[in-house]
Design an enzyme around this catalytic site. Sequence first.
Site, PDB file in Angstrom:
ATOM      1  N   ASP A  38      17.010   8.386  15.852  1.00 57.07           N
ATOM      2  CA  ASP A  38      16.233   9.342  15.060  1.00 57.07           C
ATOM      3  C   ASP A  38      15.407  10.304  15.902  1.00 57.07           C
ATOM      4  O   ASP A  38      15.348  11.493  15.594  1.00 57.07           O
ATOM      5  CB  ASP A  38      15.298   8.603  14.108  1.00 57.07           C
ATOM      6  CG  ASP A  38      16.038   7.869  13.006  1.00 57.07           C
ATOM      7  OD1 ASP A  38      17.254   8.111  12.849  1.00 57.07           O
ATOM      8  OD2 ASP A  38      15.401   7.052  12.307  1.00 57.07           O
ATOM      9  N   ASP A  69      11.431   0.189  16.311  1.00 59.17           N
ATOM     10  CA  ASP A  69      12.473   0.212  15.300  1.00 59.17           C
ATOM     11  C   ASP A  69      13.775   0.668  15.967  1.00 59.17           C
ATOM     12  O   ASP A  69      13.788   1.709  16.616  1.00 59.17           O
ATOM     13  CB  ASP A  69      12.089   1.173  14.177  1.00 59.17           C
ATOM     14  CG  ASP A  69      13.128   1.252  13.067  1.00 59.17           C
ATOM     15  OD1 ASP A  69      14.132   0.509  13.113  1.00 59.17           O
ATOM     16  OD2 ASP A  69      12.937   2.062  12.149  1.00 59.17           O
ATOM     17  N   ARG A  76       8.721   1.205  10.589  1.00 58.12           N
ATOM     18  CA  ARG A  76      10.147   1.367  10.337  1.00 58.12           C
ATOM     19  C   ARG A  76      10.471   2.816   9.998  1.00 58.12           C
ATOM     20  O   ARG A  76       9.607   3.580   9.575  1.00 58.12           O
ATOM     21  CB  ARG A  76      10.591   0.452   9.192  1.00 58.12           C
ATOM     22  CG  ARG A  76      10.420  -1.019   9.519  1.00 58.12           C
ATOM     23  CD  ARG A  76      11.390  -1.422  10.619  1.00 58.12           C
ATOM     24  NE  ARG A  76      11.079  -2.731  11.157  1.00 58.12           N
ATOM     25  CZ  ARG A  76      11.032  -3.016  12.447  1.00 58.12           C
ATOM     26  NH1 ARG A  76      11.259  -2.103  13.353  1.00 58.12           N
ATOM     27  NH2 ARG A  76      10.760  -4.232  12.865  1.00 58.12           N
ATOM     28  N   CYS A  77      11.722   3.141  10.176  1.00 55.26           N
ATOM     29  CA  CYS A  77      12.252   4.463   9.872  1.00 55.26           C
ATOM     30  C   CYS A  77      11.861   4.833   8.442  1.00 55.26           C
ATOM     31  O   CYS A  77      11.968   3.987   7.561  1.00 55.26           O
ATOM     32  CB  CYS A  77      13.764   4.433  10.038  1.00 55.26           C
ATOM     33  SG  CYS A  77      14.579   5.974   9.629  1.00 55.26           S
ATOM     34  N   PRO A  78      11.408   6.025   8.219  1.00 55.57           N
ATOM     35  CA  PRO A  78      11.294   7.195   9.094  1.00 55.57           C
ATOM     36  C   PRO A  78       9.884   7.416   9.648  1.00 55.57           C
ATOM     37  O   PRO A  78       9.580   8.492  10.144  1.00 55.57           O
ATOM     38  CB  PRO A  78      11.688   8.340   8.166  1.00 55.57           C
ATOM     39  CG  PRO A  78      11.049   7.944   6.858  1.00 55.57           C
ATOM     40  CD  PRO A  78      11.234   6.420   6.805  1.00 55.57           C
TER      41      PRO A  78
END
Length: 68
Positions: free
Chosen positions: A41, A35, A8-10
């Site tokens: 991103d 994600d 998942r981010c980041p």
Amino acid sequence: MLDCLGQRCPLPVIALARRLPDLPVGAVLRVLADDPAAAVDIPAWCRMRGQEFLTAVDGPGYDVRRTR
């Protein structure tokens, strides 16, 4: 290829930032990331860092070219 599936981010962007300097200028790195935030991103990171975002590909994957 950089496998960030399930992260998942980041985390995918952090992994991209760590791996890209290991590659020669002009090399293309495919980042596999599922994600949904990666679709925003990764291109944003490329713009901020002066790297070239090439395309999103099926898989899901994102191609980034090292420019400097």
